[in-house]
Design an enzyme around this catalytic site. Sequence first.
Site, short mmCIF file in Angstrom:
data_model
loop_
_atom_site.label_atom_id
_atom_site.label_comp_id
_atom_site.label_asym_id
_atom_site.label_seq_id
_atom_site.Cartn_x
_atom_site.Cartn_y
_atom_site.Cartn_z
N LEU A 33 0.33 -0.96 0.32
CA LEU A 33 -0.56 0.11 -0.13
C LEU A 33 1.15 1.32 0.01
CD1 LEU A 33 -2.68 -0.76 2.59
CD2 LEU A 33 -3.00 -1.04 -0.02
N HIS A 34 0.27 2.37 -0.96
CA HIS A 34 0.68 3.68 -0.14
C HIS A 34 -0.57 4.62 -0.94
CE1 HIS A 34 0.12 4.04 -4.95
NE2 HIS A 34 0.77 1.99 -4.70
N ALA A 35 0.27 5.72 -0.95
CA ALA A 35 -0.81 6.95 -0.29
C ALA A 35 -1.41 7.31 -1.35
CB ALA A 35 0.17 8.68 -0.87
N HIS A 37 -3.13 4.47 -2.79
CA HIS A 37 -3.87 3.19 -2.27
C HIS A 37 -5.19 4.24 -1.06
CE1 HIS A 37 -0.99 0.64 -3.67
NE2 HIS A 37 -2.57 -0.35 -4.46
N ASP A 152 -5.56 3.36 -12.71
CA ASP A 152 -6.23 2.02 -13.58
C ASP A 152 -7.42 2.45 -14.20
OD1 ASP A 152 -3.62 -0.12 -12.93
OD2 ASP A 152 -4.38 1.27 -10.88
N GLN A 155 -9.19 -0.59 -16.62
CA GLN A 155 -10.09 -0.98 -15.16
C GLN A 155 -11.10 -0.60 -14.38
OE1 GLN A 155 -7.25 -3.52 -12.17
NE2 GLN A 155 -8.34 -1.52 -11.05
N VAL A 178 -3.03 9.73 -7.72
CA VAL A 178 -1.65 10.36 -6.96
C VAL A 178 -0.49 10.08 -7.19
CG1 VAL A 178 -1.13 9.99 -4.26
CG2 VAL A 178 -3.41 10.00 -4.42
N SER A 188 2.40 0.28 -7.08
CA SER A 188 3.45 -0.86 -5.94
C SER A 188 5.00 -1.14 -6.49
CB SER A 188 2.56 -1.54 -5.80
OG SER A 188 1.60 -1.38 -5.17
#
Length: 282
Positions: A33-35, A37, A152, A155, A178, A188
């Site tokens: 996870l990053h900012a 997410h 995405d 998606q 972001v 990721s």
Amino acid sequence: MLIFEDKAALRLACEEARREGKRVGLVPTMGALHAGHLSLVETARDQGAEFLVLTIFVNPLQFAEGEDLDDYPRPREEDLAACREAGVDAVFAPVSKNEMYPAGYSTRVIVEGVTAPLEGAFRPTHFEGVTTIVTKLLNLAAPCVAVFGKKDYQQWRTIERLAADLEIPAEVVGAPIVREADGLALSSRNRYLSEEEREKAVTLSRALQRAKARFEAGERDTASLEAAALEQLRGTFDSVDYVRIVGASHFYAPKAGDEAVILAAATLGKTRLIDNLELGVL
Ligand code: AMP
């Protein structure tokens, strides 16, 4: 924060939340996870989610042979800590792929049309893996709102289509991309980049930004915008899968009056990056 490894417990907790009159929100992820997410968590709260479930599952079905399934980062404890800090109510993080695909599993969910070009052309089995797992998660959590990142983009549009076509009652919300300070979209997979590749990677967002600036200045020749971006990417990336301007709702060549979006995928070393920008009405 509740942590579930088994899907029956997730279903029960969501049922109970709904019985209490809570609006269930779902944020599906593959973890690391990053900012980006965590911004989806905020978007879900903004959309009124009161019982917010984040799922972490590296879905083997959406990786093709030779892709990075085995290498994909799985920092479980850090992810759980980030969820706690972000105020997530429940995490669903199955430890085995058998939890989602037990012996005898035989079903795929396929969305046509919007999945055909771009990512669909370069990763032919990718979207059916995504739509299959997302359908399962939507059925388990039965959320009022499910949030996906515009990072995405194809998606997100595919899942909108899926929910509309299959009468899935969740509201599907797209959240803004972001980015790092220099413009690189958080991913990721950015952690695969060497220092030198990380410097080069910024060209992806720069090329799209330049196209957008020309679009905003009145340029409507999409072939010329694509060609300029392609040339810029070819100068930096080891390979470029595509740079295309499409209609945001159908993903084919846009007509005048369509909302247009420019999307690109390109590879540095063994790392494939994607990015996009919404351009506005053609
Ligand atoms: P992933 O873990 O890569 O499957 O991503 C899970 C969700 O996070 C997807 O809906 C992604 O579009 C979204 N996401 C990933 N990176 C970003 C980003 N930089 N900004 C916004 N959303 C993102």
